[in-house]
Design an enzyme around this catalytic site. Structure first.
Site, PDB file in Angstrom:
ATOM      1  N   GLY A  46       0.839  -1.198   0.000  1.00 28.21           N
ATOM      2  CA  GLY A  46       0.000   0.000   0.000  1.00 28.21           C
ATOM      3  C   GLY A  46       0.868   1.241   0.000  1.00 28.21           C
ATOM      4  CD  GLN A  51       3.229   5.800   3.176  1.00 29.67           C
ATOM      5  OE1 GLN A  51       2.293   5.287   2.563  1.00 29.67           O
ATOM      6  NE2 GLN A  51       4.163   5.094   3.778  1.00 29.67           N
ATOM      7  CB  CYS A  91       5.194   2.073   8.077  1.00 30.75           C
ATOM      8  SG  CYS A  91       4.732   3.676   7.376  1.00 30.75           S
ATOM      9  CG  LEU A  92       6.426   1.130   1.979  1.00 34.90           C
ATOM     10  CD1 LEU A  92       5.851   1.405   0.597  1.00 34.90           C
ATOM     11  CD2 LEU A  92       7.515   0.051   1.910  1.00 34.90           C
ATOM     12  CG  HIS A 133      -0.739   1.097   7.358  1.00 37.62           C
ATOM     13  ND1 HIS A 133       0.155   0.572   8.282  1.00 37.62           N
ATOM     14  CD2 HIS A 133      -0.010   1.950   6.583  1.00 37.62           C
ATOM     15  CE1 HIS A 133       1.352   1.100   8.062  1.00 37.62           C
ATOM     16  NE2 HIS A 133       1.284   1.928   7.041  1.00 37.62           N
ATOM     17  CD  GLU A 134      -1.385   2.405   2.823  1.00 35.71           C
ATOM     18  OE1 GLU A 134      -0.902   3.558   2.837  1.00 35.71           O
ATOM     19  OE2 GLU A 134      -0.703   1.389   3.034  1.00 35.71           O
ATOM     20  CG  HIS A 137       0.238   6.636   5.908  1.00 34.67           C
ATOM     21  ND1 HIS A 137       1.317   7.097   6.620  1.00 34.67           N
ATOM     22  CD2 HIS A 137       0.518   5.338   5.613  1.00 34.67           C
ATOM     23  CE1 HIS A 137       2.218   6.124   6.753  1.00 34.67           C
ATOM     24  NE2 HIS A 137       1.748   5.034   6.159  1.00 34.67           N
TER      25      HIS A 137
HETATM   26  O1  K1U Z   1       1.661   2.453   3.824  1.00 39.14           O
HETATM   27  C1  K1U Z   1       2.733   1.862   3.903  1.00 39.14           C
HETATM   28  O2  K1U Z   1       3.663   2.299   4.573  1.00 39.14           O
HETATM   29  C2  K1U Z   1       2.889   0.555   3.172  1.00 39.14           C
HETATM   30  C3  K1U Z   1       2.851  -0.646   4.086  1.00 39.14           C
HETATM   31  C4  K1U Z   1       1.398  -1.109   4.203  1.00 39.14           C
HETATM   32  C5  K1U Z   1       1.059  -2.125   5.248  1.00 39.14           C
HETATM   33  C6  K1U Z   1       1.876  -3.176   5.581  1.00 39.14           C
HETATM   34  C7  K1U Z   1       1.481  -4.100   6.544  1.00 39.14           C
HETATM   35  C8  K1U Z   1       0.262  -3.986   7.156  1.00 39.14           C
HETATM   36  C9  K1U Z   1      -0.537  -2.930   6.834  1.00 39.14           C
HETATM   37  C10 K1U Z   1      -0.152  -2.005   5.873  1.00 39.14           C
HETATM   38  C11 K1U Z   1       3.740  -1.722   3.471  1.00 39.14           C
HETATM   39  O3  K1U Z   1       3.493  -2.179   2.399  1.00 39.14           O
HETATM   40  S1  K1U Z   1       5.115  -2.246   4.387  1.00 39.14           S
HETATM   41  C12 K1U Z   1       5.814  -3.539   3.370  1.00 39.14           C
HETATM   42  C13 K1U Z   1       5.038  -4.830   3.400  1.00 39.14           C
HETATM   43  O4  K1U Z   1       4.186  -5.000   4.233  1.00 39.14           O
HETATM   44  C14 K1U Z   1       5.313  -5.884   2.410  1.00 39.14           C
HETATM   45  C15 K1U Z   1       6.320  -5.775   1.503  1.00 39.14           C
HETATM   46  C16 K1U Z   1       6.545  -6.784   0.591  1.00 39.14           C
HETATM   47  C17 K1U Z   1       5.761  -7.914   0.576  1.00 39.14           C
HETATM   48  C18 K1U Z   1       4.741  -8.046   1.483  1.00 39.14           C
HETATM   49  C19 K1U Z   1       4.519  -7.024   2.400  1.00 39.14           C
HETATM   50 ZN    ZN Z   2       2.755   3.251   6.275  1.00 37.88          ZN
END
Ligand code: K1U
Ligand code: ZN
Length: 168
Positions: A46, A51, A91-92, A133-134, A137
């Site tokens: 996401g 972000q 979270c990225l 989560h999104e 943000h």
């Molecule tokens: O919004 C963001 O920071 C993105 C975040 C979203 C998220 C992750 C986990 C639970 C809820 C919301 C991410 O994508 S972090 C990376 C991640 O979860 C992932 C990366 C590669 C493969 C699978 C998952």
């Molecule tokens: Zn995030």
């Protein structure tokens, strides 16, 4: 398409509240394309416009394993939510930190698609968690705001160490 820079915690713009989209134009389409490119490259499931330092109510999501189920949420709002689900989140904007967060298990969301068409989605599991989560943000909230002060302090100490190491 372009990959956009992702704001990292504690950038103050991560706390800004996003405004509604009024015009469903080429600018919005370009933003969404760039957000997908940025999200898939990260890689992530996401990404919220906040972000990438755009303070508009836009989020992109793809929780599929095959990365072929893109979802664009414009002006989304949660209409109903029920149950509790605890899931590990990342979270990225706070790379390498993962914590369990309690969220609503099921959500019903009203949003607009890229053409401005109103839609509703009823979902649960990872997609429901990712939507929450999104949308957080877009309100200037981060997943670490949902954990205990003690866990947050520990997570942020670890994050600071990792950031110092990556800058060295
Ligand atoms: O919004 C963001 O920071 C993105 C975040 C979203 C998220 C992750 C986990 C639970 C809820 C919301 C991410 O994508 S972090 C990376 C991640 O979860 C992932 C990366 C590669 C493969 C699978 C998952
Ligand atoms: Zn995030």
């Amino acid at each position: 398409m372009a990959k956009l820079p992702i704001l990292l915690y504690p950038h103050p713009h991560l706390r800004k509240v996003a405004r509604r989209i009024e015009h469903f134009d080429d600018g919005l389409r370009r933003l969404v394309e760039d957000m997908f490119e940025t999200m898939y490259a990260a890689p992530g499931i996401g990404l919220a416009a906040t972000q990438v330092d755009v303070h508009r109510r836009v989020a992109v999501i793809d929780v599929s394993e095959t990365k072929d189920q893109p979802l664009v949420l414009v002006n989304a709002e949660i209409l109903e939510a029920s149950g509790v689900e605890e899931m590990e989140e990342g979270c990225l904007s706070i790379p390498e930190i993962h914590e369990k967060v309690a969220r609503k298990e099921r959500v019903r969301v009203r949003y607009q698609d890229l053409d401005g068409q109103e839609r509703e989605l009823d979902t649960d599991g990872l997609l429901a968690v990712c939507i929450q989560h999104e949308l957080d943000h877009l309100e200037g909230r981060l997943f670490i705001d949902h954990i205990s002060p003690l866990k947050r302090e520990r997570a942020l100490k670890k994050y600071e160490k990792l950031q110092k190491r990556s800058r060295a």
